[in-house]
Write a protein that holds these residues in place. Sequence first.
Motif, PDB file in Angstrom:
ATOM      1  N   LEU A 180     -10.925  -3.960  13.430  1.00  0.00           N
ATOM      2  CA  LEU A 180     -11.062  -3.120  12.237  1.00  0.00           C
ATOM      3  C   LEU A 180     -11.595  -1.726  12.552  1.00  0.00           C
ATOM      4  CD1 LEU A 180     -12.475  -5.611   9.603  1.00  0.00           C
ATOM      5  CD2 LEU A 180     -10.123  -4.951  10.048  1.00  0.00           C
ATOM      6  N   ASN A 190       0.850  -1.181   0.000  1.00  0.00           N
ATOM      7  CA  ASN A 190       0.000   0.000   0.000  1.00  0.00           C
ATOM      8  C   ASN A 190       0.892   1.241   0.000  1.00  0.00           C
ATOM      9  OD1 ASN A 190      -2.261   1.610   0.206  1.00  0.00           O
ATOM     10  ND2 ASN A 190      -2.592   1.233   2.382  1.00  0.00           N
ATOM     11  N   THR A 223      -8.078   1.025  -1.786  1.00  0.00           N
ATOM     12  CA  THR A 223      -7.600   0.054  -0.793  1.00  0.00           C
ATOM     13  C   THR A 223      -8.786  -0.736  -0.267  1.00  0.00           C
ATOM     14  OG1 THR A 223      -7.474   1.925   0.718  1.00  0.00           O
ATOM     15  CG2 THR A 223      -5.400   0.955   0.071  1.00  0.00           C
ATOM     16  N   ILE A 275      -8.286  -6.049   2.718  1.00  0.00           N
ATOM     17  CA  ILE A 275      -7.421  -6.187   3.884  1.00  0.00           C
ATOM     18  C   ILE A 275      -7.192  -7.651   4.173  1.00  0.00           C
ATOM     19  CG2 ILE A 275      -7.995  -4.038   5.094  1.00  0.00           C
ATOM     20  CD1 ILE A 275      -9.802  -5.972   6.809  1.00  0.00           C
ATOM     21  N   ASN A 325     -10.876   1.765  10.837  1.00  0.00           N
ATOM     22  CA  ASN A 325     -11.140   1.918   9.411  1.00  0.00           C
ATOM     23  C   ASN A 325      -9.930   1.644   8.524  1.00  0.00           C
ATOM     24  OD1 ASN A 325     -12.330   2.435   6.980  1.00  0.00           O
ATOM     25  ND2 ASN A 325     -12.151   4.652   7.149  1.00  0.00           N
ATOM     26  N   PRO A 326      -9.503   0.403   8.478  1.00  0.00           N
ATOM     27  CA  PRO A 326      -8.288   0.107   7.731  1.00  0.00           C
ATOM     28  C   PRO A 326      -8.454   0.213   6.218  1.00  0.00           C
ATOM     29  CG  PRO A 326      -9.235  -1.896   8.562  1.00  0.00           C
ATOM     30  CD  PRO A 326     -10.063  -0.782   9.109  1.00  0.00           C
ATOM     31  N   PHE A 327      -9.683   0.307   5.711  1.00  0.00           N
ATOM     32  CA  PHE A 327      -9.790   0.487   4.263  1.00  0.00           C
ATOM     33  C   PHE A 327      -9.325   1.883   3.883  1.00  0.00           C
ATOM     34  CE2 PHE A 327     -13.317  -2.758   4.480  1.00  0.00           C
ATOM     35  CZ  PHE A 327     -12.577  -3.749   3.890  1.00  0.00           C
ATOM     36  N   ARG A 335      -3.520  -2.097  -1.729  1.00  0.00           N
ATOM     37  CA  ARG A 335      -4.003  -1.157  -2.732  1.00  0.00           C
ATOM     38  C   ARG A 335      -4.175  -1.908  -4.050  1.00  0.00           C
ATOM     39  NH1 ARG A 335      -3.741   4.654  -2.959  1.00  0.00           N
ATOM     40  NH2 ARG A 335      -3.885   5.270  -5.124  1.00  0.00           N
ATOM     41  N   ARG A 374      -3.229  -3.752   4.630  1.00  0.00           N
ATOM     42  CA  ARG A 374      -4.120  -3.149   3.631  1.00  0.00           C
ATOM     43  C   ARG A 374      -3.477  -3.291   2.267  1.00  0.00           C
ATOM     44  NH1 ARG A 374      -4.894   2.666   6.437  1.00  0.00           N
ATOM     45  NH2 ARG A 374      -2.690   2.467   6.910  1.00  0.00           N
ATOM     46  N   ILE A 387      -2.852  -6.345  10.595  1.00  0.00           N
ATOM     47  CA  ILE A 387      -3.811  -5.960   9.563  1.00  0.00           C
ATOM     48  C   ILE A 387      -3.031  -5.398   8.393  1.00  0.00           C
ATOM     49  CG2 ILE A 387      -5.812  -4.532   9.036  1.00  0.00           C
ATOM     50  CD1 ILE A 387      -6.709  -5.877  11.399  1.00  0.00           C
ATOM     51  N   GLU A 390       3.448   0.764   2.953  1.00  0.00           N
ATOM     52  CA  GLU A 390       3.298  -0.358   3.877  1.00  0.00           C
ATOM     53  C   GLU A 390       3.792  -1.610   3.171  1.00  0.00           C
ATOM     54  OE1 GLU A 390      -0.312   1.137   6.730  1.00  0.00           O
ATOM     55  OE2 GLU A 390      -0.857   0.135   4.882  1.00  0.00           O
ATOM     56  N   TRP A 406       0.331   5.577   0.499  1.00  0.00           N
ATOM     57  CA  TRP A 406      -0.631   6.669   0.680  1.00  0.00           C
ATOM     58  C   TRP A 406       0.040   7.966   1.067  1.00  0.00           C
ATOM     59  CZ3 TRP A 406      -0.970   7.760   6.020  1.00  0.00           C
ATOM     60  CH2 TRP A 406      -0.549   6.726   6.855  1.00  0.00           C
TER      61      TRP A 406
END
Lengths: 344, 230
Positions: free
Chosen positions: B199, A7, B211, B214, B202-204, B16, B14, B12, A27, A9
């Motif tokens: 969660l 990821n 993204t 997850i 808000n991990p999205f 993309r 995430r 966790i 990440e 951002w």
Amino acid sequence: MKKAILNAWPSVVVGDRNQWQSKLTLELTGLPEEIRFRALPDNAGTNTGLKPAHAAGFAAGLSALCKDAHRYRFTLQGVDLVMAEDDIVVADGLIKLVRVHPGRHTGPGNMSESLPQIHLDIFTEYPLPEQGDKLAVDIQQTPGLPATVTFSFSRKPLRDLLGGVRIGIDPGHGGKDKGIQGPVDLTEKYVALEISRELCNLLELSGAHLVVTRTGDLDVTEKERLHILRAGNPALCVEIHVSGSDNPLAQVYKLAATQDCSDSQLLGREIALALHERMGIRPESAVLPPRPGLEVPYVRVEPLCLTYFADEANFRAPLFRKRLAQSIYNGISRYLHKTKVRQS
Amino acid sequence: MPYRWSEQNTAILRIRTHLITEKDDPVDVIDKYTKAIAAPGDLVGIAESVVAIMQGRAIDPDAVKPGILARLLSRFAHPDSSVSAVRSMQMAIKEVGVPKIMAAALCALVGKILGIKGLFFRVAGPEVAQIDDSGGTMPPFERHIILGPKHPDRVARQVWKRTGLWTLILDVNDKGAVDILGSSLPLKPHQSEFIKHVLRSNPFGNDDQKTPLILIKFLKPGAGEIPGPV
Ligand SMILES: [Zn+2]
């Protein structure tokens, strides 16, 4: 588990001691072996590599983003890409775009010894500041799951540009005058004020001096507005309104600039372009009558079509409001940059 | 509770993705982005809105013709709810039918008098509660009405069949509320509590639709291996 980027951002952060930075956070499932850096020639990577899934208008905005950009490349050795190869629109005033894409494997001889590498191409509005002979970029690596690599870029170029500049902001309507109303309940006076507040935050962080006609839900006459602006002696003025239409499905956006004033026209064009890049909005140009006694570049922005239900709904999201304000800010700062270059 | 379902034992991740459209398939997307990093026993979560988009349930508002009932009822909806927009209300009526919407509206009216909130959505059901009137803030879906995903449990099971990963279809909003709409096998109450808990941040991410995936990874394998769906 193999080492890979998951990821990426962007964010803008105000740190202690009023440090102001654009950050790009990656990440990963593990830290890279090595990170290399080089500046790229100005014409590198002009193709945006966009997939057809992007709306056509938006893609055009993206290629505009790449134009005239300063380009830098960070190469991460020993990691793969799990996230999609991507052009990430940042448009935060300093960084235009970040392109994440795989490079060729490097290393001696056979493939088994070679390391994968990922390029991170950073397209910026202004050359990034240097410290001595090094680029002033702070790279922080944190192990763990996810591991993170954070690139921090100083936003000093924006403070150099906007610091001490007096800017007039005029949020339309207010008090008894509600302006245009959305299909559910939002009013133009409210929307204009909220966009102005976000815009003023950004300008203040950049060190600009603000001349604002209203900061609350107040009745302010045209005469009073003009008086406040004139007294504040601004270098440029931006009036904020919204558009509307009788057709509930129409999406009209407008940008009006004082005619016969090349600087107003330039300011208008820069804000229109920035709205297109960041929001995919293409404002129609319109004509604004000159303001007596206020001979400065003057534009009126209508960056939202309040009678359109999705615009009204989107506007309830704080992030959407921030993006609108950011676009206007980007246009203002680019205008200042262009006039500065012209003067010197 | 087996120790592997504990917060300390959880990471966790995430992921993309590319911009997902109706040309994508949920099973392919999840397989593509998780196969290099997922291990047996991990949980994978996908945002309900992108599942709906892949199912072609992002509706162009130009194609929606609001009727009299939608016009009338949307006026009484809370301004912040999606059905306050006429076209979204019309889609709600299309999703569950006039009788159910009328019953929901009646209950909402009674609720208003008694001071009970949220009755409209409770009666109208999840199909209506999951309608979003703004598809997010990124083109090309920013002007669409996004309906809830169809058959979320079935989609989750299909993903599990291909990837072996326990799959969840999730609605995580920017206020931290988590809703589990679909799961490849039934969740016990403590399991859904655990998932909602980890969660909550808000991990999205809420900045765009890129993204939507997850991976909940359990760091130490061990007790309480998750059985596959029956
Ligand atoms: Zn107005």
